[in-house]
Design a protein around this motif. Structure first.
Motif, PDB file in Angstrom:
ATOM      1  N   VAL A  17       0.884  -1.195   0.062  1.00  0.00           N
ATOM      2  CA  VAL A  17       0.081   0.117   0.094  1.00  0.00           C
ATOM      3  C   VAL A  17       0.820   1.254   0.265  1.00  0.00           C
ATOM      4  N   ASN A  41      -2.444  -5.911   3.785  1.00  0.00           N
ATOM      5  CA  ASN A  41      -1.117  -5.435   3.976  1.00  0.00           C
ATOM      6  C   ASN A  41      -0.727  -5.419   5.428  1.00  0.00           C
ATOM      7  N   ARG A  60      -6.820  -3.852   0.432  1.00  0.00           N
ATOM      8  CA  ARG A  60      -6.011  -4.758   0.039  1.00  0.00           C
ATOM      9  C   ARG A  60      -5.177  -5.246   1.351  1.00  0.00           C
TER      10      ARG A  60
END
Length: 188
Positions: free
Chosen positions: A22, A70, A68
């Motif tokens: 990220v 991470n 996402r």
């Protein structure tokens, strides 16, 4: 004893390294400035706390449903950027799984045990992790101080909007120069 602590929020590999999951270029740009602030604070014997965004490997976390993956434990993405050089003898590293550094951690206890009144906050995601940590610091009766050049998010406009709100409602937003000057005068 110094009654201020520097809180470094989520300056971890997944956010600061171009190979991170990220990554935003703004995070890489603030790294040297944060390093400079850390070094200055160390010379003034200020307590330094690193907040480390970290999700458990192979375990459910509702935050990962809509974003996402991470900062997964053991991936290396959760590791604090080595440019910042954690002093394992003096500094605290506090893992967190939510935006606020206070939620579900012992940050408040560490600050109270060290008689801290002022929380100087630097790091990433002004609109999420910085804002949430500042808000909770304010509600817990700490004085939040954000160093303008040492926070970032993926949009300069969003960054500025949140800094404006922080200054209006929750604490102070100061330049590095103002911060260093106040430290020299003993105002922090």
């Amino acid at each position: 004893m110094n009654n201020s602590a520097l809180i470094v929020v989520d300056m971890v590999y997944d956010f600061t390294n171009p190979e991170g999951l990220v990554y935003y270029p703004q995070n890489k740009l603030i790294l040297p400035k944060i390093k400079q602030v850390i070094d200055y604070c160390r010379n003034k014997d200020m307590l330094i706390i690193f907040l480390q965004h970290c999700y458990r490997k192979g375990k459910f976390d509702k935050n990962l449903i809509n974003m996402r993956p991470n900062c997964i434990e053991g991936s290396g993405g959760e590791m604090i950027d080595p440019v910042l050089e954690v002093d394992e003898k003096k500094d605290y590293v506090i893992k967190k799984r939510r935006y606020s550094g206070f939620f579900g951690t012992d940050l408040d206890l560490v600050l109270r045990e060290n008689h801290i009144a002022n929380t100087v906050i630097v790091g990433t995601k002004t609109n999420c992790c910085i804002r949430a940590t500042v808000t909770d610091a304010y509600y817990l009766d700490y004085k939040p101080i954000v160093i303008r050049e040492c926070v970032a998010t993926n949009s300069d406009v969003v960054n500025e909007v949140h800094l404006t709100d922080i200054e209006k409602y929750f604490g102070e937003v100061v330049s590095m120069e103002e911060f260093f000057g106040r430290l020299e005068k003993g105002d922090l």
